[in-house]
Design a protein around this motif. Structure first.
Motif, PDB file in Angstrom:
ATOM      1  N   PHE A  75       0.162  25.199 -52.935  1.00  0.00           N
ATOM      2  CA  PHE A  75      -1.012  26.048 -52.809  1.00  0.00           C
ATOM      3  C   PHE A  75      -2.003  25.655 -53.886  1.00  0.00           C
ATOM      4  CE2 PHE A  75      -2.871  30.296 -54.017  1.00  0.00           C
ATOM      5  CZ  PHE A  75      -3.801  30.299 -52.997  1.00  0.00           C
ATOM      6  N   ASP A  76      -3.169  25.175 -53.488  1.00  0.00           N
ATOM      7  CA  ASP A  76      -4.212  24.787 -54.421  1.00  0.00           C
ATOM      8  C   ASP A  76      -4.957  26.041 -54.868  1.00  0.00           C
ATOM      9  OD1 ASP A  76      -6.142  23.556 -55.912  1.00  0.00           O
ATOM     10  OD2 ASP A  76      -7.163  22.629 -54.222  1.00  0.00           O
ATOM     11  N   THR A  77      -4.870  26.355 -56.145  1.00  0.00           N
ATOM     12  CA  THR A  77      -5.452  27.597 -56.653  1.00  0.00           C
ATOM     13  C   THR A  77      -6.909  27.455 -57.070  1.00  0.00           C
ATOM     14  OG1 THR A  77      -4.628  27.119 -58.873  1.00  0.00           O
ATOM     15  CG2 THR A  77      -3.228  28.462 -57.424  1.00  0.00           C
ATOM     16  N   PHE A  78      -7.491  26.262 -56.971  1.00  0.00           N
ATOM     17  CA  PHE A  78      -8.888  26.082 -57.354  1.00  0.00           C
ATOM     18  C   PHE A  78      -9.789  26.928 -56.451  1.00  0.00           C
ATOM     19  CE2 PHE A  78     -13.034  24.054 -57.059  1.00  0.00           C
ATOM     20  CZ  PHE A  78     -13.378  24.015 -58.396  1.00  0.00           C
ATOM     21  N   GLY A  79     -10.608  27.749 -57.053  1.00  0.00           N
ATOM     22  CA  GLY A  79     -11.527  28.583 -56.285  1.00  0.00           C
ATOM     23  C   GLY A  79     -10.889  29.807 -55.662  1.00  0.00           C
ATOM     24  N   THR A  80      -9.633  30.064 -55.962  1.00  0.00           N
ATOM     25  CA  THR A  80      -8.934  31.220 -55.397  1.00  0.00           C
ATOM     26  C   THR A  80      -9.102  32.413 -56.329  1.00  0.00           C
ATOM     27  OG1 THR A  80      -7.308  29.780 -54.365  1.00  0.00           O
ATOM     28  CG2 THR A  80      -6.694  32.088 -54.634  1.00  0.00           C
ATOM     29  N   LYS A  81      -9.271  33.580 -55.728  1.00  0.00           N
ATOM     30  CA  LYS A  81      -9.386  34.801 -56.503  1.00  0.00           C
ATOM     31  C   LYS A  81      -8.538  35.890 -55.857  1.00  0.00           C
ATOM     32  CE  LYS A  81     -13.769  34.161 -58.779  1.00  0.00           C
ATOM     33  NZ  LYS A  81     -13.436  32.853 -59.121  1.00  0.00           N
ATOM     34  N   ILE A  82      -7.956  36.716 -56.706  1.00  0.00           N
ATOM     35  CA  ILE A  82      -7.284  37.933 -56.270  1.00  0.00           C
ATOM     36  C   ILE A  82      -8.103  39.074 -56.852  1.00  0.00           C
ATOM     37  CG2 ILE A  82      -5.207  39.349 -56.395  1.00  0.00           C
ATOM     38  CD1 ILE A  82      -3.607  36.800 -56.949  1.00  0.00           C
ATOM     39  N   ILE A  83      -8.513  40.003 -56.012  1.00  0.00           N
ATOM     40  CA  ILE A  83      -9.266  41.158 -56.485  1.00  0.00           C
ATOM     41  C   ILE A  83      -8.480  42.406 -56.114  1.00  0.00           C
ATOM     42  CG2 ILE A  83     -11.421  42.441 -56.338  1.00  0.00           C
ATOM     43  CD1 ILE A  83     -12.783  39.751 -55.726  1.00  0.00           C
ATOM     44  N   ILE A  84      -8.301  43.285 -57.091  1.00  0.00           N
ATOM     45  CA  ILE A  84      -7.548  44.518 -56.885  1.00  0.00           C
ATOM     46  C   ILE A  84      -8.527  45.683 -56.959  1.00  0.00           C
ATOM     47  CG2 ILE A  84      -5.658  45.953 -57.710  1.00  0.00           C
ATOM     48  CD1 ILE A  84      -4.537  43.359 -59.016  1.00  0.00           C
ATOM     49  N   TYR A  85      -8.520  46.511 -55.907  1.00  0.00           N
ATOM     50  CA  TYR A  85      -9.414  47.657 -55.794  1.00  0.00           C
ATOM     51  C   TYR A  85      -8.593  48.941 -55.810  1.00  0.00           C
ATOM     52  CZ  TYR A  85     -12.568  44.232 -53.616  1.00  0.00           C
ATOM     53  OH  TYR A  85     -13.341  43.146 -53.336  1.00  0.00           O
ATOM     54  N   ASP A  86      -9.219  50.017 -56.308  1.00  0.00           N
ATOM     55  CA  ASP A  86      -8.641  51.346 -56.109  1.00  0.00           C
ATOM     56  C   ASP A  86      -8.764  51.683 -54.639  1.00  0.00           C
ATOM     57  OD1 ASP A  86      -7.922  51.994 -58.718  1.00  0.00           O
ATOM     58  OD2 ASP A  86      -9.937  52.697 -59.197  1.00  0.00           O
ATOM     59  N   SER A  87      -7.883  52.511 -54.147  1.00  0.00           N
ATOM     60  CA  SER A  87      -7.937  52.897 -52.744  1.00  0.00           C
ATOM     61  C   SER A  87      -7.585  54.369 -52.603  1.00  0.00           C
ATOM     62  CB  SER A  87      -6.951  52.056 -51.933  1.00  0.00           C
ATOM     63  OG  SER A  87      -6.915  52.483 -50.601  1.00  0.00           O
TER      64      SER A  87
END
Length: 163
Positions: A23-35
């Protein structure tokens, strides 16, 4: 000659046995939101990239007579360095074309958005997913739970803005 044939067959054998996806992580983002049920994708809590994690300020808001007053409990902060969160992402959440409905499994908790522009992935899923029973998903979400609870090994420093 026999050595070349042996290595050739060995290579073919291992190419079938090893089914590792990189898995190429370049340019990858994880965003965590309240729900919450009222706001399925609420305020952003964390943004995770390959070489940093941003932790956004927590707010306490009070509404009196149509005036909403919010105070910041802690400033935005950042961890710069290596982390293993991308290696823990379950493979099912990296499948191109798998789109998770953000309304699915709603309730209190958080939503996680995984965005990878190189492989055209944009998945959004809930912490309330029944997939949590799966070992890989549970390990990933447990790591996210530690991050949200402030019990991770990452040391965050306040972000100072230049004036």
């Amino acid at each position: 000659m026999k050595t070349k044939i042996f290595w050739g067959w060995l290579f073919v054998f291992f190419s079938f046995v090893v089914n590792a996806k990189i898995f190429d992580t370049f340019g990858t983002k994880i965003i965590i939101y309240d729900s919450t049920p009222e706001a399925p994708v609420g305020r952003m809590r964390f943004q995770i990239a390959e070489d940093y994690i941003i932790k956004y300020a927590t707010l306490t808001c009070v509404q009196n007579e149509n005036v909403r007053n919010c105070t910041v409990n802690e400033p935005d902060s950042k961890y710069i360095g290596n982390h293993n969160l991308f290696q823990l992402i379950p493979e099912r959440y990296l499948a191109e074309g798998d789109r998770y409905n953000m309304q699915e499994y709603d309730g209190p908790g958080y939503k996680i958005s995984i965005y990878a522009n190189r492989i055209n992935i944009y998945n959004l899923f809930s912490s309330n997913t029944p997939d949590r029973k799966d070992k890989d998903v549970a390990e990933f979400l447990d790591k996210i739970d530690q991050l949200l609870a402030g019990k991770s090994e990452y040391q965050f420093e306040p972000i100072v803005m230049d004036k």
